[in-house]
Enzyme design. Structure first.
Site, PDB file in Angstrom:
ATOM      1  N   LYS A  49       7.655  -3.303  14.780  1.00 39.58           N
ATOM      2  CA  LYS A  49       8.390  -2.760  13.639  1.00 39.58           C
ATOM      3  C   LYS A  49       9.305  -1.616  14.085  1.00 39.58           C
ATOM      4  CE  LYS A  49       4.794  -3.646  10.141  1.00 39.58           C
ATOM      5  NZ  LYS A  49       3.918  -2.979   9.145  1.00 39.58           N
ATOM      6  N   GLU A  57      -6.831  -8.719  13.327  1.00 36.71           N
ATOM      7  CA  GLU A  57      -6.259  -7.391  13.101  1.00 36.71           C
ATOM      8  C   GLU A  57      -7.345  -6.325  13.140  1.00 36.71           C
ATOM      9  OE1 GLU A  57      -2.589  -6.745  10.659  1.00 36.71           O
ATOM     10  OE2 GLU A  57      -4.001  -5.699   9.355  1.00 36.71           O
ATOM     11  N   GLU A  69       9.694  -5.744   4.523  1.00 45.69           N
ATOM     12  CA  GLU A  69       9.749  -7.139   4.083  1.00 45.69           C
ATOM     13  C   GLU A  69       9.493  -7.252   2.581  1.00 45.69           C
ATOM     14  OE1 GLU A  69       7.777  -7.238   8.262  1.00 45.69           O
ATOM     15  OE2 GLU A  69       7.728  -5.958   6.472  1.00 45.69           O
ATOM     16  N   LYS A 120       0.825  -1.205   0.000  1.00 46.69           N
ATOM     17  CA  LYS A 120       0.000   0.000   0.000  1.00 46.69           C
ATOM     18  C   LYS A 120       0.860   1.256   0.000  1.00 46.69           C
ATOM     19  CE  LYS A 120      -4.005   2.134   2.202  1.00 46.69           C
ATOM     20  NZ  LYS A 120      -5.100   1.970   3.180  1.00 46.69           N
ATOM     21  N   HIS A 137      -8.287 -35.618  13.155  1.00 42.80           N
ATOM     22  CA  HIS A 137      -7.276 -36.506  13.731  1.00 42.80           C
ATOM     23  C   HIS A 137      -6.181 -35.725  14.430  1.00 42.80           C
ATOM     24  CE1 HIS A 137      -8.966 -40.074  11.704  1.00 42.80           C
ATOM     25  NE2 HIS A 137      -9.300 -39.193  10.771  1.00 42.80           N
ATOM     26  N   GLY A 172      -5.572  -2.760   3.846  1.00 50.74           N
ATOM     27  CA  GLY A 172      -4.839  -3.896   3.308  1.00 50.74           C
ATOM     28  C   GLY A 172      -5.600  -5.204   3.367  1.00 50.74           C
ATOM     29  N   ARG A 173      -6.220  -5.499   4.498  1.00 54.04           N
ATOM     30  CA  ARG A 173      -6.913  -6.786   4.645  1.00 54.04           C
ATOM     31  C   ARG A 173      -8.254  -6.800   3.915  1.00 54.04           C
ATOM     32  NH1 ARG A 173      -6.399  -3.899   9.030  1.00 54.04           N
ATOM     33  NH2 ARG A 173      -8.120  -3.316  10.401  1.00 54.04           N
TER      34      ARG A 173
END
Length: 506
Positions: free
Chosen positions: A479, A339, A200, A194, A369, A253-254
């Site tokens: 961060k 978030e 990263e 964005k 399982h 963003g999400r």
């Protein structure tokens, strides 16, 4: 006389606590009331939403509806669709629905123009305008990666038009894995950020460019497409403006899968399916915008969520997709829900009380399982969502899908009914809640509708709790400290100092 928010919450908390089996025994119409099929319209499949195996009752629903009125739910929903500020801490609107054609007219028009720009670029890539392109490495993190990764994995399993690899982890192992699967001579790189400053993402992008150049690609930067709300930053980084696909600052963003962040999805499945994904989401937008009270499916789901998280003290919520195509859905929902609603203060900055539970999950039948022992006989109350498809995603013997669905439905029945035994080790207490979302099929439209349902469910929860689901300041502190370590000159706690010394970092 209208209730205040606090009074409405008090009423919700005062109801008796019958078992699920008692609720079914006392109301022969329970399934009809709490299992609703939504038709998406046109040729799109439908989806059945069954909340009958939860502890919702007519009386509790009525009190939750009063809470929604006390929370100004209808007004907040209208503000969101009108493109008004619903993220007060950052002074922003939240216009992800406008990307799908449902929202403020000017925002819808802007989104259509940006989408047409993306369509032309996608088609150009498919038609060979950039030469033979077989692979796309999509570099992003958080919402810039989770949504595309889920959508590509769900929708592009049958001969994708372009082989897409989504890389989010700064750990170089992840990027090297993508390199191993791709031919640099036929690979494009999409950089999704964005702000176009995410460390990263930009580090991975730089390494991808180096890989292209080191392997004989003469114009490595010419292989980059930027997906960003900061196009000027992409230009500064070296991306030609003709290969920059912007999206609006009002798209978080999400919530950005529907924007140019969805570029890798369109590249993998083609524009027709990408548009179908938008159409399915838009159908759910219209349902959420135009339906009131308990008939509003995301709001009904939020009523159940809050009954367990706030009234019954459930600290987690589990999601199990009985469909391999949706294996990444729990990961996606973790970010969307935690978030958004992992907050501890109200919009006014006051203590909020319990908010979002921890979202987790897995894929059926594998999870049976692994973790279902705790769900059936453990001490934690864990409301569960089961998600399945009537149509299989495979062409093998029908027995595969029949066994899959039988297990899905059996788990919900067993969690509710339990089984008494004189042997305490073989006793199942039952009365454990679940909801089931049963799709006609997992196609692009249904997938879009499922994601939009969960977006609106998250928003509805936030409004009822009086919190802001659209900021995420909690991700910033770590961060900031990482940057201080990189810069040097600061001291930290003894443990951190010892770890930095042991790793030779800083």
């Amino acid at each position: 006389m209208a209730l205040s928010r606090d009074e409405a919450w008090e009423k919700v908390a005062l109801h008796p606590d019958p078992t699920l089996e008692e609720l079914f025994a006392d109301d022969c119409d329970r399934v009809d009331k709490l299992a609703t099929r939504l038709e998406l319209g046109g040729d799109m499949p439908g989806i059945l939403f069954d909340w009958s195996k939860t502890h919702l009752t007519d009386e509790i629903l009525a009190d939750f509806e009063a809470l929604a009125r006390a929370s100004d739910f209808a007004e907040m929903r209208a503000k969101m669709f009108a493109g008004e500020v619903v993220n007060p801490t950052e002074g922003r609107a939240a216009e992800h629905s406008a990307l799908r054609g449902v929202g403020k007219d000017s925002s819808v028009e802007e989104a259509e123009a940006l989408r047409e720009r993306m369509r032309l670029l996608v088609n150009a890539l498919h038609e060979g305008a950039f030469g033979e392109i077989k692979h796309l490495i999509h570099v992003g993190i958080g919402g810039s990666a989770l949504g595309p990764d889920l959508a590509v994995d769900a929708l592009a399993r049958d001969l994708p038009l372009v082989d897409v690899h989504v890389v989010s982890n700064i750990d170089g192992v992840a990027l090297e894995e993508a390199f191993e699967a791709c031919d640099p001579q036929t690979t494009f790189v999409a950089v999704a950020s964005k702000t176009f400053t995410t460390i990263e993402t930009m580090t991975n992008a730089q390494s991808a460019l180096k890989w292209l150049a080191d392997n004989g690609v003469s114009d490595a930067s010419g292989r980059v497409i930027a997906l960003t709300a900061a196009p000027e930053k992409a230009v500064e980084w070296g991306v030609d403006e003709t290969r920059i696909l912007p999206f609006a600052e009002s798209v978080g963003g999400r919530y950005s899968l529907w924007s140019s962040i969805g570029f890798p999805v369109a590249v993998a499945v083609g524009w027709e399916d990408f548009q179908a994904m938008l159409d399915g989401a838009a159908a759910f937008d219209q349902h959420f915008r135009d339906t009131d009270g308990r008939d509003n499916l995301p709001l009904r789901a939020a009523f159940a969520d809050l009954l367990y998280a706030r009234i019954k003290g459930a600290q987690t919520r589990a999601v199990f997709a009985y469909d391999e195509r949706l294996r990444l859905l729990p990961d996606y929902l973790q970010q969307l829900e935690m978030e958004s609603n992992g907050k501890s203060v109200t919009v006014d900055g006051k203590p909020s009380g319990p908010t979002a539970p921890i979202t987790w999950g897995g894929v059926g039948t594998d999870a049976q399982h692994a973790v279902f022992q705790l769900l059936h006989q453990g001490t934690h109350l864990v409301p569960i969502d089961f998600i399945a498809s009537i149509e299989p995603g495979d062409t093998l013997d029908a027995a595969h899908h029949t066994i899959l669905l039988m297990n899905c439905f059996a788990q919900g029945a067993a969690l509710m009914a339990g089984k008494s035994s004189d042997d305490p080790h073989r006793n199942y207490p039952g009365n454990r809640p679940s909801a089931t979302i049963l799709c006609d099929d997992i196609d692009a439209a249904t997938f879009g509708a499922l994601i939009a349902f969960h977006e609106h469910r998250t928003f509805a929860n936030a409004v009822l709790m009086d919190i802001n689901p659209f900021d995420q300041f909690g991700v910033e502190l770590g961060k900031e400290i990482a940057k201080k370590i990189e810069k040097g000159g600061e001291r930290f706690d003894a443990s951190t100092e010892a770890l930095l010394k042991a790793a030779g970092v800083g």
